[in-house]
Design a protein around this motif. Structure first.
Motif, PDB file in Angstrom:
ATOM      1  N   TYR A 140     -18.920 -18.243  35.501  1.00 27.52           N
ATOM      2  CA  TYR A 140     -19.561 -17.108  34.829  1.00 27.52           C
ATOM      3  C   TYR A 140     -20.421 -17.585  33.669  1.00 27.52           C
ATOM      4  O   TYR A 140     -21.504 -17.050  33.417  1.00 27.52           O
ATOM      5  N   VAL A 141     -19.954 -18.622  32.971  1.00 27.69           N
ATOM      6  CA  VAL A 141     -20.751 -19.200  31.882  1.00 27.69           C
ATOM      7  C   VAL A 141     -22.061 -19.755  32.435  1.00 27.69           C
ATOM      8  O   VAL A 141     -23.140 -19.527  31.867  1.00 27.69           O
ATOM      9  N   LEU A 142     -21.972 -20.498  33.545  1.00 21.23           N
ATOM     10  CA  LEU A 142     -23.189 -21.003  34.187  1.00 21.23           C
ATOM     11  C   LEU A 142     -24.101 -19.863  34.618  1.00 21.23           C
ATOM     12  O   LEU A 142     -25.320 -19.911  34.445  1.00 21.23           O
ATOM     13  N   SER A 143     -23.502 -18.826  35.168  1.00 20.12           N
ATOM     14  CA  SER A 143     -24.277 -17.739  35.758  1.00 20.12           C
ATOM     15  C   SER A 143     -25.095 -16.959  34.739  1.00 20.12           C
ATOM     16  O   SER A 143     -26.157 -16.429  35.069  1.00 20.12           O
ATOM     17  N   LEU A 170     -25.547 -15.371  41.424  1.00 20.43           N
ATOM     18  CA  LEU A 170     -25.177 -14.105  42.055  1.00 20.43           C
ATOM     19  C   LEU A 170     -24.023 -13.411  41.333  1.00 20.43           C
ATOM     20  O   LEU A 170     -23.840 -12.197  41.475  1.00 20.43           O
ATOM     21  N   LEU A 171     -23.235 -14.146  40.561  1.00 17.69           N
ATOM     22  CA  LEU A 171     -22.106 -13.551  39.860  1.00 17.69           C
ATOM     23  C   LEU A 171     -22.538 -12.530  38.815  1.00 17.69           C
ATOM     24  O   LEU A 171     -21.801 -11.580  38.530  1.00 17.69           O
ATOM     25  N   THR A 172     -23.726 -12.722  38.233  1.00 16.11           N
ATOM     26  CA  THR A 172     -24.125 -11.861  37.107  1.00 16.11           C
ATOM     27  C   THR A 172     -25.549 -11.319  37.200  1.00 16.11           C
ATOM     28  O   THR A 172     -25.921 -10.468  36.396  1.00 16.11           O
ATOM     29  N   ILE A 173     -26.341 -11.786  38.137  1.00 13.26           N
ATOM     30  CA  ILE A 173     -27.745 -11.386  38.180  1.00 13.26           C
ATOM     31  C   ILE A 173     -27.882  -9.872  38.370  1.00 13.26           C
ATOM     32  O   ILE A 173     -27.100  -9.252  39.098  1.00 13.26           O
ATOM     33  N   LEU A 226     -16.234 -13.540  46.182  1.00 12.46           N
ATOM     34  CA  LEU A 226     -16.618 -12.732  45.024  1.00 12.46           C
ATOM     35  C   LEU A 226     -18.139 -12.623  44.912  1.00 12.46           C
ATOM     36  O   LEU A 226     -18.684 -11.531  44.682  1.00 12.46           O
ATOM     37  N   MET A 227     -18.843 -13.739  45.079  1.00 11.48           N
ATOM     38  CA  MET A 227     -20.307 -13.737  45.010  1.00 11.48           C
ATOM     39  C   MET A 227     -20.907 -12.929  46.151  1.00 11.48           C
ATOM     40  O   MET A 227     -21.822 -12.128  45.963  1.00 11.48           O
ATOM     41  N   ARG A 228     -20.371 -13.120  47.354  1.00 11.32           N
ATOM     42  CA  ARG A 228     -20.967 -12.511  48.536  1.00 11.32           C
ATOM     43  C   ARG A 228     -20.728 -11.010  48.615  1.00 11.32           C
ATOM     44  O   ARG A 228     -21.538 -10.288  49.189  1.00 11.32           O
ATOM     45  N   GLU A 229     -19.626 -10.552  48.045  1.00 11.69           N
ATOM     46  CA  GLU A 229     -19.297  -9.135  48.148  1.00 11.69           C
ATOM     47  C   GLU A 229     -19.814  -8.303  46.982  1.00 11.69           C
ATOM     48  O   GLU A 229     -19.643  -7.093  46.965  1.00 11.69           O
ATOM     49  N   ARG A 230     -20.466  -8.932  46.034  1.00  9.43           N
ATOM     50  CA  ARG A 230     -20.895  -8.205  44.836  1.00  9.43           C
ATOM     51  C   ARG A 230     -21.887  -7.096  45.159  1.00  9.43           C
ATOM     52  O   ARG A 230     -21.892  -6.048  44.524  1.00  9.43           O
ATOM     53  N   PHE A 231     -22.713  -7.296  46.171  1.00 15.21           N
ATOM     54  CA  PHE A 231     -23.728  -6.292  46.511  1.00 15.21           C
ATOM     55  C   PHE A 231     -23.372  -5.551  47.803  1.00 15.21           C
ATOM     56  O   PHE A 231     -24.233  -5.227  48.613  1.00 15.21           O
ATOM     57  N   ASN A 232     -22.065  -5.311  47.974  1.00 13.89           N
ATOM     58  CA  ASN A 232     -21.559  -4.450  49.062  1.00 13.89           C
ATOM     59  C   ASN A 232     -21.658  -5.060  50.454  1.00 13.89           C
ATOM     60  O   ASN A 232     -21.881  -4.343  51.436  1.00 13.89           O
ATOM     61  N   VAL A 233     -21.482  -6.359  50.536  1.00 12.81           N
ATOM     62  CA  VAL A 233     -21.288  -7.014  51.829  1.00 12.81           C
ATOM     63  C   VAL A 233     -19.790  -7.192  52.027  1.00 12.81           C
ATOM     64  O   VAL A 233     -19.093  -7.642  51.116  1.00 12.81           O
ATOM     65  N   HIS A 234     -19.300  -6.850  53.195  1.00 18.06           N
ATOM     66  CA  HIS A 234     -17.878  -7.000  53.495  1.00 18.06           C
ATOM     67  C   HIS A 234     -17.669  -8.332  54.210  1.00 18.06           C
ATOM     68  O   HIS A 234     -18.188  -8.534  55.309  1.00 18.06           O
ATOM     69  N   CYS A 235     -16.908  -9.239  53.596  1.00 14.82           N
ATOM     70  CA  CYS A 235     -16.649 -10.552  54.185  1.00 14.82           C
ATOM     71  C   CYS A 235     -15.425 -10.490  55.095  1.00 14.82           C
ATOM     72  O   CYS A 235     -14.350 -10.048  54.665  1.00 14.82           O
TER      73      CYS A 235
END
Length: 288
Positions: free
Chosen positions: A10-13, A79-82, A151-160
């Motif tokens: 998250y710090v990197l992001s 992708l974690l914070t954008i 966590l990154m992949r599901e942030r924008f409503n993609v179901h893994c």
């Protein structure tokens, strides 16, 4: 809790892109010149794929690939914070209407993807479409990184969905008349007793999973190959190349042949944007 568990990422992001690319440049120097991470594999793959290119051309592609590879890692962490608005500015979709027209007609879509461009950013497509979106993935043995990528992949409503449960889940959606867009990566090497088929890919007889073709047929999906053009660092244009207009009308081998052919054409255009670090032909008789 997730913020504490993945605090370093998250710090990197939250760092601005220009700072991430400074770190990426350092990472590229260490990865290519100092550690030599999988350089033999990359060069072997490039020589197999482009036998007519000179050694100088191969090295040039390899260096561009490693620069992109490092950029992609930090772009993925972003992708974690954008913010969605920043994604919309950096991620242009060239022919989105191809997808929206099919979805309006209640037709399922399969994105038959590959390790090309920044494939992790494909998880932002739901920002541009209102649709049930699923992606099949192979769980990583390291649970920490596995959970981070989910966590990154599901942030924008993609179901893994784990690959071994994907067929049943997507068939359930089809049987319940739920229109969906489903993403399956097709260029991984089949392992063990996995269903596989061979076709020509960069002058080699190459094994591909048959699972994606089977799912597409059972769900009667329209199949697209999504691919990315890199405009500049952190800015991509996404295209959708039609593979099959109705998967139920073709056999699995035809689908795989078409996918491999179109993917090869894309890689020929943008060789530095493909993932060359994996031993793609190891199980097909090539010695690394």
């Amino acid at each position: 809790m997730k913020y504490l568990r993945f605090f370093p990422f998250y710090v990197l992001s939250i760092l601005p892109f220009w700072m991430l690319y400074m770190i990426s440049d350092i990472t590229y120097f260490l990865t290519y010149y100092i550690l030599g991470y999988r350089k033999k594999v990359v060069c072997k793959n490039l020589h197999l794929a482009f036998p007519h290119k000179s050694e100088k051309e191969i090295i040039s592609i390899a260096k561009k690939f490693y620069k992109h590879f490092c950029d992609m890692f930090f772009e993925s962490i972003k992708l974690l914070t954008i913010k969605p608005s920043e994604i919309e500015n950096r991620f242009k979709i060239n022919n989105l209407s191809q997808l929206t027209d099919h979805l309006k007609n209640n037709e399922n879509i399969m994105l038959y993807t590959a390790h090309q461009g920044n494939w992790e950013w494909l998880t932002t497509v739901p920002l541009f479409l209102e649709v049930n979106c699923n992606t099949l993935y192979k769980p990583l043995s390291n649970t920490y990184f596995n959970d981070l990528f989910i966590l990154m992949r599901e942030r924008f409503n993609v179901h893994c969905i784990p690959s071994d449960k994907g067929y049943r889940h997507l068939l359930h959606l089809k049987n319940n008349n739920v229109v969906s867009m489903n993403c399956v990566i097709g260029d991984q090497s089949p392992l063990g007793k996995s269903g596989k088929s061979q076709t020509q890919f960069f002058n080699q007889q190459t094994s591909f999973f048959t699972g994606a073709a089977k799912i597409a047929k059972k769900t009667d999906s329209i199949i697209f190959l999504p691919y990315l053009k890199k405009i500049k660092r952190g800015t991509y244009e996404l295209f959708f190349e039609t593979i099959v207009n109705s998967a139920s009308n073709l056999d699995e081998q035809n689908i795989i042949d078409t996918y491999a052919h179109k993917l090869e054409e894309v890689i020929q255009k943008y060789p530095e944007l493909y993932l060359w670090t994996h031993k793609r032909w190891k199980r097909d008789g090539i010695t690394y």
